[in-house]
Motif scaffolding. Structure first.
Motif, PDB file in Angstrom:
ATOM      1  N   UNK A 204     124.398  12.685   6.040  1.00  0.00           N
ATOM      2  CA  UNK A 204     125.714  13.320   5.990  1.00  0.00           C
ATOM      3  C   UNK A 204     125.564  14.768   5.531  1.00  0.00           C
ATOM      4  N   UNK A 205     126.292  15.659   6.192  1.00  0.00           N
ATOM      5  CA  UNK A 205     126.250  17.080   5.837  1.00  0.00           C
ATOM      6  C   UNK A 205     127.517  17.447   5.071  1.00  0.00           C
ATOM      7  N   UNK A 206     127.490  18.546   4.335  1.00  0.00           N
ATOM      8  CA  UNK A 206     128.699  18.979   3.627  1.00  0.00           C
ATOM      9  C   UNK A 206     129.855  19.205   4.608  1.00  0.00           C
ATOM     10  N   UNK A 207     131.042  19.020   4.096  1.00  0.00           N
ATOM     11  CA  UNK A 207     132.270  19.148   4.897  1.00  0.00           C
ATOM     12  C   UNK A 207     132.297  20.468   5.675  1.00  0.00           C
ATOM     13  N   UNK A 208     131.849  21.515   5.031  1.00  0.00           N
ATOM     14  CA  UNK A 208     131.895  22.855   5.654  1.00  0.00           C
ATOM     15  C   UNK A 208     130.967  22.968   6.867  1.00  0.00           C
ATOM     16  N   UNK A 209     129.941  22.138   6.921  1.00  0.00           N
ATOM     17  CA  UNK A 209     128.966  22.192   8.020  1.00  0.00           C
ATOM     18  C   UNK A 209     129.262  21.179   9.121  1.00  0.00           C
ATOM     19  N   UNK A 210     130.173  20.272   8.850  1.00  0.00           N
ATOM     20  CA  UNK A 210     130.435  19.173   9.785  1.00  0.00           C
ATOM     21  C   UNK A 210     131.550  19.530  10.757  1.00  0.00           C
ATOM     22  N   UNK A 211     131.491  18.928  11.901  1.00  0.00           N
ATOM     23  CA  UNK A 211     132.605  19.021  12.829  1.00  0.00           C
ATOM     24  C   UNK A 211     133.693  18.062  12.385  1.00  0.00           C
ATOM     25  N   UNK A 212     134.899  18.305  12.854  1.00  0.00           N
ATOM     26  CA  UNK A 212     136.015  17.438  12.506  1.00  0.00           C
ATOM     27  C   UNK A 212     135.868  16.096  13.215  1.00  0.00           C
ATOM     28  N   UNK A 213     136.218  15.035  12.532  1.00  0.00           N
ATOM     29  CA  UNK A 213     136.234  13.695  13.118  1.00  0.00           C
ATOM     30  C   UNK A 213     137.675  13.213  13.026  1.00  0.00           C
ATOM     31  N   UNK A 214     138.294  13.047  14.176  1.00  0.00           N
ATOM     32  CA  UNK A 214     139.692  12.621  14.208  1.00  0.00           C
ATOM     33  C   UNK A 214     139.821  11.204  13.651  1.00  0.00           C
ATOM     34  N   UNK A 215     140.934  10.956  12.976  1.00  0.00           N
ATOM     35  CA  UNK A 215     141.195   9.628  12.423  1.00  0.00           C
ATOM     36  C   UNK A 215     141.108   8.557  13.514  1.00  0.00           C
ATOM     37  N   UNK A 216     141.730   8.815  14.648  1.00  0.00           N
ATOM     38  CA  UNK A 216     141.727   7.843  15.749  1.00  0.00           C
ATOM     39  C   UNK A 216     140.322   7.576  16.272  1.00  0.00           C
ATOM     40  N   UNK A 217     139.481   8.594  16.260  1.00  0.00           N
ATOM     41  CA  UNK A 217     138.093   8.413  16.704  1.00  0.00           C
ATOM     42  C   UNK A 217     137.377   7.433  15.788  1.00  0.00           C
ATOM     43  N   UNK A 218     137.510   7.647  14.485  1.00  0.00           N
ATOM     44  CA  UNK A 218     136.857   6.741  13.532  1.00  0.00           C
ATOM     45  C   UNK A 218     137.393   5.326  13.672  1.00  0.00           C
ATOM     46  N   UNK A 219     138.706   5.184  13.746  1.00  0.00           N
ATOM     47  CA  UNK A 219     139.290   3.846  13.863  1.00  0.00           C
ATOM     48  C   UNK A 219     138.820   3.149  15.139  1.00  0.00           C
ATOM     49  N   UNK A 220     138.698   3.909  16.220  1.00  0.00           N
ATOM     50  CA  UNK A 220     138.212   3.344  17.478  1.00  0.00           C
ATOM     51  C   UNK A 220     136.772   2.885  17.384  1.00  0.00           C
ATOM     52  N   UNK A 221     135.932   3.698  16.749  1.00  0.00           N
ATOM     53  CA  UNK A 221     134.514   3.347  16.599  1.00  0.00           C
ATOM     54  C   UNK A 221     134.363   2.118  15.713  1.00  0.00           C
ATOM     55  N   UNK A 222     135.105   2.068  14.623  1.00  0.00           N
ATOM     56  CA  UNK A 222     135.031   0.901  13.735  1.00  0.00           C
ATOM     57  C   UNK A 222     135.476  -0.358  14.472  1.00  0.00           C
ATOM     58  N   UNK A 223     136.531  -0.250  15.242  1.00  0.00           N
ATOM     59  CA  UNK A 223     137.038  -1.392  16.004  1.00  0.00           C
ATOM     60  C   UNK A 223     136.029  -1.846  17.053  1.00  0.00           C
ATOM     61  N   UNK A 224     135.389  -0.896  17.691  1.00  0.00           N
ATOM     62  CA  UNK A 224     134.401  -1.199  18.724  1.00  0.00           C
ATOM     63  C   UNK A 224     133.282  -2.076  18.176  1.00  0.00           C
ATOM     64  N   UNK A 225     132.911  -1.867  16.933  1.00  0.00           N
ATOM     65  CA  UNK A 225     131.826  -2.630  16.312  1.00  0.00           C
ATOM     66  C   UNK A 225     132.330  -3.786  15.454  1.00  0.00           C
ATOM     67  N   UNK A 226     133.612  -4.107  15.574  1.00  0.00           N
ATOM     68  CA  UNK A 226     134.143  -5.270  14.878  1.00  0.00           C
ATOM     69  C   UNK A 226     134.317  -5.105  13.382  1.00  0.00           C
TER      70      UNK A 226
END
Length: 99
Positions: free
Chosen positions: A60-82
């Motif tokens: 994990x990189x510091x917030x300032x170095x990271x790209x934005x991750x949309x809430x819906x993207x995370x929820x979709x990825x978590x759902x995809x993996x059960x």
């Protein structure tokens, strides 16, 4: 390639994809000033420690170095993996943030 080698390759591919899902979760937590270990424990209280989460936290990189991750993207990825329990905890965090 024999059947055993193919099975091992499929398992390794899934493991790498799952690690990517864990990284997306951990980076989202960092970007949103959340503790990924704490959220994980809330979702899965019976699990003591998640070794793969521990390993991925080093990426994990510091917030300032990271790209934005949309809430819906995370929820979709978590759902995809059960990871529905974790998705529920994340959804609660998102809802609290919106208030």
């Amino acid at each position: 390639m024999n059947k055993k080698e193919m099975e091992e390759q499929i398992i390794e591919s899934y493991r790498q994809d799952e690690d990517m899902m864990i990284l997306v979760f951990a980076q989202w937590c960092t970007n949103n000033e959340q503790n990924p270990e704490e959220l994980y424990r809330r979702a899965y209280p019976a699990q003591q420690n998640n070794e793969r989460l521990q390993h991925v936290l080093n990426l994990v990189v510091p917030k300032e170095e990271a790209g934005d991750i949309a809430d819906d993207t995370l929820l979709g990825v978590l759902s995809l993996y059960g990871n529905d329990d974790l998705a529920m905890v994340v959804a609660e965090v998102i809802e609290q943030r919106k208030r």
